[in-house]
Design an enzyme around this catalytic site. Structure first.
Site, mmCIF file in Angstrom:
data_model
loop_
_atom_site.group_PDB
_atom_site.id
_atom_site.type_symbol
_atom_site.label_atom_id
_atom_site.label_comp_id
_atom_site.label_asym_id
_atom_site.label_seq_id
_atom_site.Cartn_x
_atom_site.Cartn_y
_atom_site.Cartn_z
ATOM 1 N N ASN A 1 0.861 -1.184 0.000
ATOM 2 C CA ASN A 1 0.000 0.000 0.000
ATOM 3 C C ASN A 1 0.903 1.240 0.000
ATOM 4 O OD1 ASN A 1 -1.419 2.259 1.087
ATOM 5 N ND2 ASN A 1 -3.062 0.886 1.703
ATOM 6 N N ASP B 1 -0.099 4.484 -0.101
ATOM 7 C CA ASP B 1 -0.799 5.716 0.292
ATOM 8 C C ASP B 1 0.127 6.718 0.989
ATOM 9 O OD1 ASP B 1 -3.067 4.461 -0.591
ATOM 10 O OD2 ASP B 1 -3.961 4.183 1.385
ATOM 11 N N HIS B 2 0.991 6.182 1.849
ATOM 12 C CA HIS B 2 1.752 7.120 2.686
ATOM 13 C C HIS B 2 2.955 7.730 1.987
ATOM 14 C CE1 HIS B 2 -1.172 6.719 5.655
ATOM 15 N NE2 HIS B 2 -1.013 5.425 5.741
ATOM 16 N N ARG C 1 4.021 18.672 1.454
ATOM 17 C CA ARG C 1 4.658 19.844 0.865
ATOM 18 C C ARG C 1 3.916 20.352 -0.372
ATOM 19 N NH1 ARG C 1 9.903 21.198 2.638
ATOM 20 N NH2 ARG C 1 9.707 20.973 4.886
ATOM 21 N N HIS D 1 -5.516 3.720 -1.886
ATOM 22 C CA HIS D 1 -6.847 4.092 -1.381
ATOM 23 C C HIS D 1 -7.139 5.530 -1.799
ATOM 24 C CE1 HIS D 1 -9.548 4.499 2.487
ATOM 25 N NE2 HIS D 1 -10.195 4.811 1.377
ATOM 26 N N ARG E 1 -9.245 8.275 -1.188
ATOM 27 C CA ARG E 1 -10.240 8.704 -0.200
ATOM 28 C C ARG E 1 -11.063 9.841 -0.768
ATOM 29 N NH1 ARG E 1 -8.972 6.815 5.355
ATOM 30 N NH2 ARG E 1 -10.700 8.135 5.956
ATOM 31 N N ARG F 1 -6.850 12.897 0.680
ATOM 32 C CA ARG F 1 -5.791 13.337 1.593
ATOM 33 C C ARG F 1 -4.435 12.739 1.242
ATOM 34 N NH1 ARG F 1 -7.465 10.177 7.103
ATOM 35 N NH2 ARG F 1 -9.393 11.296 6.768
ATOM 36 N N GLU G 1 -8.611 0.745 -3.629
ATOM 37 C CA GLU G 1 -9.369 0.736 -2.383
ATOM 38 C C GLU G 1 -10.217 1.999 -2.327
ATOM 39 O OE1 GLU G 1 -6.632 -0.231 0.895
ATOM 40 O OE2 GLU G 1 -8.007 0.975 2.090
ATOM 41 N N THR H 1 -7.159 6.790 9.969
ATOM 42 C CA THR H 1 -7.003 5.693 9.012
ATOM 43 C C THR H 1 -8.287 4.861 9.079
ATOM 44 O OG1 THR H 1 -5.612 3.811 8.376
ATOM 45 C CG2 THR H 1 -5.820 4.235 10.737
ATOM 46 N N THR H 2 -8.374 3.814 8.259
ATOM 47 C CA THR H 2 -9.598 3.006 8.222
ATOM 48 C C THR H 2 -9.733 2.268 9.550
ATOM 49 O OG1 THR H 2 -9.093 2.731 5.895
ATOM 50 C CG2 THR H 2 -10.887 1.395 6.775
ATOM 51 N N GLU I 1 -11.119 -9.140 2.914
ATOM 52 C CA GLU I 1 -9.863 -8.787 3.587
ATOM 53 C C GLU I 1 -10.207 -8.559 5.055
ATOM 54 O OE1 GLU I 1 -7.054 -6.277 1.629
ATOM 55 O OE2 GLU I 1 -6.379 -5.406 3.522
ATOM 56 N N HIS J 1 -3.819 -4.268 7.532
ATOM 57 C CA HIS J 1 -3.919 -3.098 8.410
ATOM 58 C C HIS J 1 -3.035 -3.242 9.639
ATOM 59 C CE1 HIS J 1 -5.342 0.635 10.069
ATOM 60 N NE2 HIS J 1 -5.906 0.863 8.901
ATOM 61 N N GLY J 2 -2.070 -2.335 9.712
ATOM 62 C CA GLY J 2 -1.214 -2.244 10.890
ATOM 63 C C GLY J 2 -0.149 -3.317 10.995
ATOM 64 N N GLY K 1 1.188 -1.363 4.292
ATOM 65 C CA GLY K 1 1.634 -0.041 3.852
ATOM 66 C C GLY K 1 2.457 0.693 4.883
ATOM 67 N N HIS K 2 1.782 1.246 5.880
ATOM 68 C CA HIS K 2 2.386 2.214 6.797
ATOM 69 C C HIS K 2 3.715 1.737 7.389
ATOM 70 C CE1 HIS K 2 2.777 4.449 10.625
ATOM 71 N NE2 HIS K 2 2.405 5.450 9.859
HETATM 72 N N1 PXP Z 1 -5.782 -3.014 3.681
HETATM 73 C C1 PXP Z 1 -6.752 -2.090 3.769
HETATM 74 C C2 PXP Z 1 -8.111 -2.481 3.287
HETATM 75 C C3 PXP Z 1 -6.500 -0.803 4.273
HETATM 76 O O1 PXP Z 1 -7.502 0.100 4.375
HETATM 77 C C4 PXP Z 1 -5.189 -0.460 4.648
HETATM 78 C C5 PXP Z 1 -4.875 0.922 5.123
HETATM 79 O O2 PXP Z 1 -5.162 1.841 4.137
HETATM 80 C C6 PXP Z 1 -4.197 -1.442 4.523
HETATM 81 C C7 PXP Z 1 -4.527 -2.718 4.069
HETATM 82 C C8 PXP Z 1 -2.788 -1.161 4.894
HETATM 83 O O3 PXP Z 1 -2.696 -0.822 6.236
HETATM 84 P P1 PXP Z 1 -1.338 -0.280 6.817
HETATM 85 O O4 PXP Z 1 -1.001 0.969 6.060
HETATM 86 O O5 PXP Z 1 -1.642 -0.026 8.251
HETATM 87 O O6 PXP Z 1 -0.301 -1.347 6.608
#
Ligand code: PXP
Length: 252
Positions: free
Chosen positions: A12, A14-15, A23, A48, A50, A54, A75, A105-106, A156, A199-200, A221-222
């Protein structure tokens, strides 16, 4: 232990976009990160879009669709706007998530059981367009059963609570949550759903859920984007891949 088969790793990005947007310019480029992830062994890229844009923007989705060789997991929330965007791009997968503007976050899973009729109608055109539809849900049986009933291909399971409890050192509660995820994945698999988790997740928590035989894919991701600050994105992904393979008893 018998090898469980190779687990897919979705990254992921996103970050990377979060850092870019801090910036307001064009750097760091999420597509560049996605291509690096691909080169490091990612089996897919998750982004994702959103409602508030963001992190990922519409132009990122266009760039990813044009530039990736691995599948894109798009997503989004189950809104008419996102459905139209998904139908325009026809990504490999569409993962539906709940979305609240005020959340960081979600935070939880989608209430498929409570919104089954609308979601069944929502996913029908996406399925017709050839997208694999995934529901991001908690491990409760009612949510898993509703996802199967409305015709989703994938669930998921949300690992956020398990990861938070682990980080907080609440070992008994974390073990109970892990057990519930284990039961949830077996139940979903028995109903014919493909099971993903995300997630996480970090190196340790990913290894725990990677050992569930029914799980086919992790989306992370994160943690990896953070870890990239210290060891680089490619090496961080390679290390995650290595740990997942050990958990599955797969030799590379
Ligand atoms: N899967 C889904 C459906 C998510 O919403 C997210 C967070 O956007 C992730 C996986 C990845 O989560 P993380 O960034 O905490 O690893």
């Amino acid at each position: 232990m018998k090898p469980l088969g190779r687990l897919r790793l979705g990254i992921n990005i996103d970050h990377v976009a979060t850092i870019r947007n801090a910036r307001g310019g064009a750097l760091p480029d999420p597509l560049r990160a996605a291509l690096l992830a691909e080169a490091a062994g990612a089996d897919g890229i998750t982004a994702h879009l959103r409602e508030d844009r963001r992190h990922i923007r519409d132009t990122d989705i266009e760039a990813l669709m044009a530039g990736l060789s691995v599948p894109l997991n798009f997503e989004c929330a189950a809104t008419a706007e996102m459905q139209a965007i998904a139908l325009r791009h026809k990504p490999h997968a569409v993962c539906l998530v709940p979305e609240k503007r005020e959340e960081r976050t979600t935070e939880g899973g989608l209430d498929v059981a409570g919104d089954a009729k609308r979601l069944a109608e929502f996913i029908a055109p996406l399925r017709d367009a050839g997208c694999r539809v995934s529901m991001f849900i908690g491990h409760e049986a009612a949510q898993i059963e509703a996802s199967a009933k409305i015709g989703a291909a994938v669930v998921e399971l949300h690992t956020g609570r398990y990861c938070d409890l682990t980080t907080e050192g609440q070992h008994d509660a974390a073990a109970a949550e892990l057990e519930a995820l284990r039961k949830g994945s077996a139940h979903a698999h028995a109903l014919g759903l493909e099971v993903h988790m995300g997630h996480g997740l970090d190196f340790e928590t990913a290894a725990e859920v990677a050992a569930f035989p029914e799980v086919m894919e992790l989306n992370i991701g994160h943690f990896l984007i953070g870890e990239a600050v210290f060891r680089g994105l490619g090496p961080a992904i390679e290390e995650m891949r290595r740990r997942m393979d050990i958990a599955r008893n797969v030799t590379a």
